[in-house]
Design an enzyme around this catalytic site. Structure first.
Site, PDB file in Angstrom:
ATOM      1  CG  HIS A   1      -5.637  -2.640   0.664  1.00 36.07           C
ATOM      2  ND1 HIS A   1      -4.709  -2.670  -0.364  1.00 36.07           N
ATOM      3  CD2 HIS A   1      -5.172  -1.694   1.543  1.00 36.07           C
ATOM      4  CE1 HIS A   1      -3.739  -1.801  -0.130  1.00 36.07           C
ATOM      5  NE2 HIS A   1      -3.995  -1.206   1.020  1.00 36.07           N
TER       6      HIS A   1
ATOM      7  CG  ASP B   1      -3.594  -4.185  -3.192  1.00 33.47           C
ATOM      8  OD1 ASP B   1      -3.783  -4.220  -4.418  1.00 33.47           O
ATOM      9  OD2 ASP B   1      -4.519  -4.322  -2.371  1.00 33.47           O
TER      10      ASP B   1
ATOM     11  CB  SER C   1      -0.964  -0.044   1.182  1.00 38.01           C
ATOM     12  OG  SER C   1      -2.002   0.885   1.020  1.00 38.01           O
TER      13      SER C   1
END
Length: 389
Positions: free
Chosen positions: A315, A256, A233
């Protein structure tokens, strides 16, 4: 005792080494290093009595609760009801493997609101296959919480100076503030590699976080010719900026990635020469995130890039939380079994690292063949809402 309900919901690692771990902290300022070190130990079997609590201070839970907008006692109660007191399947301060080979280094950058223990399933898996993993806890106020010792006296008293999470609004000040954090994070990643290099040449380093593990045992044991930068992330964007700035890192693994802070950086994508692996989940990426990520996938034209998206994942699948509290994102979506999702994610990582830096033993990658229908070599465009993580 029953009220403690000690559990280990995180799947145990599959490699031949028993993972060990120890916290490492240097300096009496926020500019020092702080990370949890995971490594292949010399133990022949694990010792569950020495496993490490997933959360080792209530301040982290308070930070999580602040981010979620709930009372911390509610979060503690919910975790206790779902999983009890979760532990990490790694032996605290276990001795380093006595095998003669050097171990490749991985520096891991966590996402927004996360911490040094948030991806312990991935850390232990890597350590079990012979990697040294430095799992940072960033001090740019993006972590759920973190701390340092402000003086030798505070250290002797075990008095921690806490750095709380800074919960930002979504106004015009958000973007420059996030970019500022990104730069701090990249500096912390390089500083961590500096410290590991110092330990590898035998420099004496005082570890403020633990005196149970000998950092001197790392002398001559780290392989920097195969250094990996990895992140999830916000940590994915951090990894990309670090790879751009620090050529000592030879491979990038981007999980991600939240690309928001890199959207106005046209020169960076074409300047990263290292091989990059992108692993995405199905629901996180909106068009703007994909547009920015595509620039890194496409450039430079002669660099190796690999991209996968795992179907029926969110996620949280690349974190430990899916094992600690279960699914909570995209609630009505049909989702993959968390253990299977983790195995595919780790299989893609290990296959890529095996190809680029090699390992001395066999890694079972049959899961990638048997579950080929569960991941695609492209983006999956689904989300229409802005995602920030």
């Amino acid at each position: 005792m029953f009220w403690r309900r000690k559990t280990c919901p995180i799947p145990k690692a599959s490699g031949p080494y028993v993972p060990g771990c120890v916290d490492v902290m240097t300096g009496y300022t926020p500019e020092g290093c702080f990370f949890r070190l995971f490594y292949p130990s010399s133990l022949e079997k694990t010792n569950e009595d020495k496993w490490v609590p997933w959360v080792d201070d209530v301040a982290y839970t308070r930070g999580f609760a602040l981010i979620l907008g709930i009372y911390s006692f509610m979060l503690r109660l919910y975790v206790w009801l779902v999983t009890g007191t979760p532990y990490i399947p790694a032996v605290e301060a276990a001795p380093l493997s006595k095998r003669k080979e050097k171990f490749p280094v991985v520096v891991f950058s966590h996402g927004l609101g996360a911490s040094k223990f948030f991806y312990s399933g991935t850390y232990t898996e890597l350590a079990s296959h012979g990697f040294i993993v430095a799992a940072l806890e960033h001090r740019d106020r993006s972590a759920c919480a973190t701390y340092y010792y402000a003086s030798p006296q505070d250290h002797l008293k075990s008095k921690r100076t806490w750095i709380k999470h800074h919960k930002m609004g979504f106004g015009p000040e958000n973007f420059p503030a996030r970019v500022k954090q990104l730069k701090v994070r990249a500096t912390e990643c390089s500083r961590t590699l500096d410290l590991l290099e110092q330990l590898n040449v035998g420099q004496e380093i005082k570890n403020l976080a633990s005196d149970e593990f000998s950092l001197e045992s790392l002398k001559g044991r780290l392989d920097f010719d195969k250094a990996v930068m990895m992140g999830h992330s916000f940590g994915g964007a951090t990894s990309l900026l670090t790879l751009y700035k620090d050529p000592r890192f030879k491979v990038g693994v981007i999980l991600d990635s939240w690309m928001y802070t890199l959207k106005d950086e046209p020169d960076i994508p074409g300047s990263i020469k290292q091989p990059l692996l992108f692993i995405n989940t199905e629901t996180f990426h909106i068009d703007s995130n994909i547009t920015t990520m595509q620039k890194f996938v496409n450039a430079p034209h002669d660099a190796e890039r690999e991209l996968h998206t795992i179907r029926m994942t969110t996620h949280e699948n690349q974190t430990d939380t899916v094992f600690i509290v279960g699914y909570w994102l995209d609630f009505f979506m049909k989702k993959i079994d968390p253990v299977l999702g983790s195995k595919i994610n780790h299989g893609l990582i290990m296959r890529y690292l095996k190809r680029h830096i090699g390992v001395d033993h066999s890694i079972d990658l049959k899961i990638l063949e048997s579950q080929r229908q569960l991941y695609v070599d492209d983006f999956i465009k689904k989300s229409t809402k802005p995602r920030r993580s």
